[in-house]
Design an enzyme around this catalytic site. Structure first.
Site, PDB file in Angstrom:
ATOM      1  N   ILE B  87      11.614  56.910 -14.291  1.00 59.61           N
ATOM      2  CA  ILE B  87      11.409  57.455 -15.633  1.00 59.61           C
ATOM      3  C   ILE B  87      10.289  56.699 -16.334  1.00 59.61           C
ATOM      4  CG2 ILE B  87      12.510  57.876 -17.878  1.00 59.61           C
ATOM      5  CD1 ILE B  87      15.204  57.724 -16.247  1.00 59.61           C
ATOM      6  N   CYS B  88       9.355  57.449 -16.921  1.00 59.13           N
ATOM      7  CA  CYS B  88       8.270  56.828 -17.672  1.00 59.13           C
ATOM      8  C   CYS B  88       8.653  56.846 -19.150  1.00 59.13           C
ATOM      9  CB  CYS B  88       6.975  57.595 -17.430  1.00 59.13           C
ATOM     10  SG  CYS B  88       5.585  56.871 -18.284  1.00 59.13           S
ATOM     11  N   LEU B  89       9.189  55.736 -19.611  1.00 59.38           N
ATOM     12  CA  LEU B  89       9.669  55.657 -20.996  1.00 59.38           C
ATOM     13  C   LEU B  89       9.332  54.261 -21.518  1.00 59.38           C
ATOM     14  CD1 LEU B  89      11.377  56.823 -23.352  1.00 59.38           C
ATOM     15  CD2 LEU B  89      13.408  55.987 -22.176  1.00 59.38           C
TER      16      LEU B  89
END
Lengths: 262, 151
Positions: B87-89
């Site tokens: 996840i790109c967060l």
């Protein structure tokens, strides 16, 4: 375009993994806080460099010892906490006052909107550390100082102290946002700055961190700047301006260590 | 042995049980408190509605000073989710704060489902469709919602 295809690979994790390897190398080779070393040990690092050699000579007229901290981005906070607690061990009145301030700081941060559930965890550990270095009487000072050194080299305790000081700093920035906004370069809001540059561990400290922390805790800090700047003197700066320093630090580009005045 | 990370994870778990946020759940695996399984239910009024998305969360001894690695196990078609489920967060990377707990992590991922950030894409197709062809985007998302029932 090739870059679009590569986009779907999970680069973030590769970068993080690489960072962790570098950090591990540093942590395996340097303690969180070293023992007291003669200031002259700095000379070896700048062997043959005239500007630095001269400045170190000048500095050694004022300071005898240095204590190194691990260069992990937390050095300012760790050096500050160590140095101030070391001072408090020798000053029971100041110690008792600080203990009250530290005890009350949690409620203040909760009021400022920090999540009390996670804050509690850091605050408890912070108070534990403070209680462990309670100055009982002057004969015991050395023993308590050894305890301080032990605690600060236990990663769990040492890092939680850093986290808690980061939160106090972040809280101060929020509380006096109008004032601190002036120090922030670029389009960062105080809110963004706190979340990106203050609260995360391993993020380096700048003047704004130092001013906010010192003001929040009412502690004077003198920083000696050892760099390539003009002249043969090391420039000193007191935070907050005009305060009487209790903590002495040396700054070399990117890193803080603790100093001991003569 | 109890370490700060393990102690903190026990607290996180207790809080998640006592005060569970809507639409997320999580628990440590049977024999390892450092590895958790979690479920995020697709938020209402989004194409993810009704989906049950499984995740794993892996912690290190440096938690909570460093964020855990969070990964979708279920297939998720989303601009900020990599093909391998990563996840790109920002709060899981450079904006991580030690004050976040598991509950905060899961609710942040839940809101990421509702509000993708197409400007830092982890899945370029999803990001492009999200910006340029919302109908097709929603169709692809709904396909992964159906898939999530079977997984």
């Amino acid at each position: 375009m090739e870059s679009v295809g590569n986009n779907d690979a999970n680069r973030d994790e590769l970068i993080i993994q690489q960072q962790r390897e570098i950090e591990k190398e540093i942590s395996d080779s340097t303690p969180l806080v070293s023992g007291q070393l003669p200031l002259t040990c700095l000379r070896e690092e700048y062997n043959g460099d005239e500007i630095f050699t001269e400045k170190i000579r000048e500095l050694s007229k004022k300071y005898k010892f240095i204590r190194r901290t691990r260069p992990d981005g937390n050095c300012f906070f760790r050096a500050f906490a160590y140095s101030y607690l070391e001072y408090l061990i020798t000053n029971n009145t100041a110690y008792q006052e600080f203990k009250i301030l530290a005890e009350a700081s949690k409620d203040k941060l909760v009021q400022l909107g920090f999540p009390s559930f996670t804050l509690e965890d850091f605050h408890e550990t912070f108070m534990d550390v403070i209680k462990r270095v309670n100055p009982t009487n002057s004969e015991e000072n050395e023993k308590v100082k050894n305890e301080l050194h032990t605690v600060f080299n236990e990663q769990g305790y040492s890092d939680y102290v850093v986290v808690y000081l980061r939160l106090i700093t972040s809280g101060k920035l929020q509380e006096d946002a109008d004032f601190y906004q002036n120090f922030i370069e670029g389009d960062f809001s105080i809110e963004e700055f706190r979340h990106q540059e203050v609260e995360p561990m391993y993020k380096e400290s700048d003047h704004i961190h130092i001013i906010a922390l010192c003001t929040a805790l009412g502690v004077g800090v003198r920083v000696e700047y050892l760099d390539r700047g003009e002249g043969d003197q090391v420039k000193a700066h007191d935070f907050p301006e005009g305060s009487e320093p209790k903590v002495y630090l040396i700054y070399r580009p990117g890193h803080y260590d603790i100093l001991y005045p003569n | 042995m109890s370490t700060p990370a393990r102690r903190r994870l026990m607290r996180d778990f207790k809080r998640l049980q006592e005060d569970p946020p809507t639409g997320v759940s999580g628990a440590p695996t049977d024999n390892n408190i450092m590895i958790w399984n979690a479920v995020i239910f697709g938020p209402h009024d989004t194409p993810f509605e009704d989906g049950t998305f499984k995740l794993t969360i892996e912690f290190t001894e440096e938690y909570p000073n460093k964020p855990p690695t969070v990964r979708f196990v279920s297939k998720v078609f989303h601009p900020n989710v990599y093909a391998d489920g990563g996840i790109c967060l920002d709060i899981l990377q450079n904006r991580w704060s030690p004050t976040y707990d598991v509950s905060a992590i899961l609710t942040s991922i839940q809101s990421l489902l509702s509000d993708p950030n197409p400007n830092s894409p982890a899945n370029s197709t999803a990001a492009q469709l999200y910006k340029e062809n919302r109908r097709e985007y929603e169709k692809r998302v709904k396909a992964c919602v159906e898939q999530s029932f079977i997984d």
